[in-house]
Design an enzyme around this catalytic site. Structure first.
Site, PDB file in Angstrom:
ATOM      1  N   ASP A   1       0.855  -1.188   0.000  1.00 23.00           N
ATOM      2  CA  ASP A   1       0.000   0.000   0.000  1.00 23.00           C
ATOM      3  C   ASP A   1       0.896   1.244   0.000  1.00 23.00           C
ATOM      4  O   ASP A   1       1.795   1.353   0.846  1.00 23.00           O
ATOM      5  CB  ASP A   1      -0.854  -0.044   1.278  1.00 23.00           C
TER       6      ASP A   1
ATOM      7  N   GLU B   1      29.868   6.324   4.447  1.00 17.26           N
ATOM      8  CA  GLU B   1      29.871   4.894   4.760  1.00 17.26           C
ATOM      9  C   GLU B   1      29.673   4.097   3.478  1.00 17.26           C
ATOM     10  O   GLU B   1      29.254   2.961   3.505  1.00 17.26           O
ATOM     11  CB  GLU B   1      28.840   4.548   5.821  1.00 17.26           C
TER      12      GLU B   1
ATOM     13  N   CYS C   1      26.072   7.036  10.069  1.00 15.11           N
ATOM     14  CA  CYS C   1      25.577   8.359   9.657  1.00 15.11           C
ATOM     15  C   CYS C   1      26.116   9.510  10.499  1.00 15.11           C
ATOM     16  O   CYS C   1      26.021  10.667  10.088  1.00 15.11           O
ATOM     17  CB  CYS C   1      24.053   8.399   9.725  1.00 15.11           C
TER      18      CYS C   1
ATOM     19  N   THR D   1      13.890   3.146   2.092  1.00 11.46           N
ATOM     20  CA  THR D   1      14.472   4.351   2.706  1.00 11.46           C
ATOM     21  C   THR D   1      15.761   4.783   1.992  1.00 11.46           C
ATOM     22  O   THR D   1      16.507   5.606   2.518  1.00 11.46           O
ATOM     23  CB  THR D   1      14.790   4.098   4.201  1.00 11.46           C
TER      24      THR D   1
ATOM     25  N   SER E   1      16.981  -1.377  15.177  1.00 15.55           N
ATOM     26  CA  SER E   1      17.738  -0.145  14.908  1.00 15.55           C
ATOM     27  C   SER E   1      16.945   1.079  15.377  1.00 15.55           C
ATOM     28  O   SER E   1      17.521   2.073  15.832  1.00 15.55           O
ATOM     29  CB  SER E   1      18.094  -0.039  13.420  1.00 15.55           C
TER      30      SER E   1
ATOM     31  N   HIS F   1      18.840  13.456  12.696  1.00 10.68           N
ATOM     32  CA  HIS F   1      19.192  12.493  11.647  1.00 10.68           C
ATOM     33  C   HIS F   1      17.874  11.868  11.186  1.00 10.68           C
ATOM     34  O   HIS F   1      17.083  11.403  12.012  1.00 10.68           O
ATOM     35  CB  HIS F   1      20.131  11.416  12.181  1.00 10.68           C
TER      36      HIS F   1
ATOM     37  N   LYS G   1       8.951   9.667  16.074  1.00 13.40           N
ATOM     38  CA  LYS G   1       9.091   8.938  17.344  1.00 13.40           C
ATOM     39  C   LYS G   1      10.132   9.611  18.249  1.00 13.40           C
ATOM     40  O   LYS G   1       9.936   9.752  19.449  1.00 13.40           O
ATOM     41  CB  LYS G   1       9.507   7.484  17.069  1.00 13.40           C
TER      42      LYS G   1
ATOM     43  N   ASN H   1      17.053   8.679   2.661  1.00  9.19           N
ATOM     44  CA  ASN H   1      18.150   8.752   3.639  1.00  9.19           C
ATOM     45  C   ASN H   1      19.466   9.003   2.905  1.00  9.19           C
ATOM     46  O   ASN H   1      19.807   8.260   1.983  1.00  9.19           O
ATOM     47  CB  ASN H   1      18.223   7.420   4.410  1.00  9.19           C
TER      48      ASN H   1
ATOM     49  N   SER I   1      24.337   4.407  13.321  1.00 14.12           N
ATOM     50  CA  SER I   1      24.173   3.048  13.831  1.00 14.12           C
ATOM     51  C   SER I   1      25.508   2.520  14.316  1.00 14.12           C
ATOM     52  O   SER I   1      26.562   2.973  13.898  1.00 14.12           O
ATOM     53  CB  SER I   1      23.640   2.144  12.723  1.00 14.12           C
TER      54      SER I   1
END
Ligand code: HMG
Length: 447
Positions: free
Chosen positions: A31, A83, A120, A163, A211, A244, A253, A328, A364
């Site tokens: 979706d 990275e 990152c 992402t 993560s 970030h 969140k 990202n 990370s």
């Protein structure tokens, strides 16, 4: 004391775009709402056949240097954070310098070059390095060129595929900066984690759900560390909080967690208590699980209050406007968020000169850094000089079949890309030009 910070900034996006709702979702049998509403992403940027981390970095740096009237003699240091490097010895900054030397009469032989790696957060760590170098008085009047560049690709059909993104951010760090002044107020949260890593492989091994938890845990630690450094955090003290942004849903969140944390025991908590009660305290619950459930319930109620919604709309939402359209960019992501927030302010006649920003970086593996910045006098001119809207509008919109080919082109393990046609025409930019006799990548400037 002289101020030190980001004097000027440039953004360079990959020249292709993948529409997540229109193109990716149907091909994945998903979706579109999962991407646009759940993750908060509409489009991902991708590099064309002749683009990579070096071309995007060099093109961003070139425009920046031209705009500021700089030549290699003015730069004493080139730090590249990435990275997505393709060499375990020779740093990307040497390739970038090699590109730039093709278009300038002087060279970078005097400049200290390096490459920073910590997922990152390396982009922010490179800024810190440049800041420390200037503060220590070792710059001899020269500026630092800091570049964050990545092609954030995941293995096909990995949940992270939605992402992805590709782009570079180039920054000049200098005394008396025009854009933002960095401060010594910093907090860190750092732990040995295995949530996202690339053990000698191009595409990450990711435990996506974990993560997200690790991101929040390190952010909380960084806030606590900043408070231990004596910084009083009040949500209304910061004009913008660039995070970030692996995808805007993650920031949604993190912002709720941060707001709840800094409001505890403040006038804001008291004011909100009339509507949604006080925040749950651990000692009020028999088990940790009951406490977490209560926290979740409180957070849901908090994010629906008018006070929170207004704060989020002013402080967080503007910082996500570019990320929604590019995905990202790993090391560049938080720096794109800062630009997006200030760009929104300029477009809405919000005068932020002298305002405080709280910048929340994350990598990370895992580490968060939260630091304060002050918006400098020349920020409007810096934002006005960007051509980011133009770059985004000019991207070539790829079909799913083209996406599959482009993903293969940039996959270091496939070698059937030699015949793949480029989808855009390069002009006045650095392009990838094949391999040299020792396996090095070669570049040329297309006039
Ligand atoms: P997933 O498991 O496929 O997605 O991948 P999902 O099913 O959890 O759905 C995502 C959200 O969309 C959920 O919202 C769904 O409810 C919602 P949430 O519950 O989380 O609020 N949703 C919908 N909403 C509206 N309409 C619909 C609909 N369907 C679902 N129809 C995951 C998600 C993040 C795991 C995946 O994308 C992933 O693995 N990403 C890569 C890892 C990542 O980005 N982690 C973020 C933190 S770590 C970090 O930021 C560091 C990093 O940048 C690397 C570095 O530092 O170098 C990644």
């Amino acid at each position: 004391m002289t101020t030190v910070g980001i004097d000027a900034i440039e953004i360079r996006t990959g020249k292709l775009q993948l529409d997540l709702a229109e193109t990716f979702a149907p091909a994945q049998d998903e979706d579109p709402g999962k991407y646009t509403k759940g993750l908060g992403l509409h489009v991902s940027s991708f590099p064309d056949v002749y683009e990579d981390i070096v071309t995007m970095a060099a093109n961003a740096a070139h425009r920046l240097m031209e705009r500021k009237g700089l030549t290699p003699d003015d730069i004493g240091r080139i730090d590249v954070a990435t990275e997505s490097a393709f060499d375990n010895s020779k740093p990307v900054s040497t390739y970038v310098a090699g590109c730039l030397e093709q278009v300038y009469d002087d060279d970078f032989h005097h400049a200290n070059k390096g490459e920073r790696k910590f997922a990152c957060i390396a982009g922010t760590q490179s800024l810190d390095d440049a800041y420390n170098w200037i503060r220590a008085g070792r710059n001899r009047g020269r500026k630092a060129l800091v570049i964050a560049t990545d092609t954030a690709l995941y293995a096909r059909d990995d949940p992270g595929e939605a992402t992805q993104g590709a782009g570079a951010v180039a920054m000049i760090v200098d005394e008396d900066p025009d854009f933002v002044e960095l401060s010594t107020d910093q907090g860190f949260g750092s732990a040995d984690e295995t949530d996202f890593l690339k053990p000698n492989q191009q595409f990450p091994s990711v435990d996506g759900k974990r993560s997200m938890k690790v991101y929040l845990a390190r952010m909380r630690e960084a806030m606590e560390d900043l408070e231990r450094a004596g910084v009083e955090l009040h949500p209304d003290d910061f004009a913008l909080i660039p995070f970030h942004t692996p995808f805007p849903g993650m920031v949604r969140k993190a912002a709720a967690l941060g707001y709840r944390h800094v409001c505890r025991d403040t006038d804001v908590e008291l004011e909100l208590a009339e509507e949604i009660g006080r925040q749950p305290r651990r000692e009020e619950f028999k088990t940790q699980e009951q406490f977490f459930d209560a926290i979740e319930e409180y957070t849901d109620a908090l994010t629906e209050t008018e006070r929170y919604e207004d704060w989020y709309a002013d402080t967080i939402e503007p910082t996500l406007e570019i990320a929604r359209e590019v995905g990202n960019w790993y090391t560049g992501s938080v720096h794109v968020a800062r630009v997006a927030g200030l760009k929104h302010a300029l477009e809405h006649d919000r005068d932020l000169t002298g305002a405080q920003l709280l910048v929340a970086s994350y990598g990370s593996g895992a580490q968060a850094e939260i630091h304060a910045e002050t918006v400098a006098d020349g920020w409007k001119a810096e934002i006005e000089a960007l051509n980011v809207d133009d770059q985004l509008d000019r991207r070539y919109d790829i079909s799913f079949e083209e996406y599959e080919r482009i993903h293969d082109v940039h996959n270091h393990d496939t070698d059937d890309y030699a015949d793949v046609e480029e989808l855009t025409t390069p002009s006045e930019e650095f392009v990838f030009d094949g391999w040299g006799r020792m396996g090095e990548r070669k570049y040329r400037y297309v006039r």
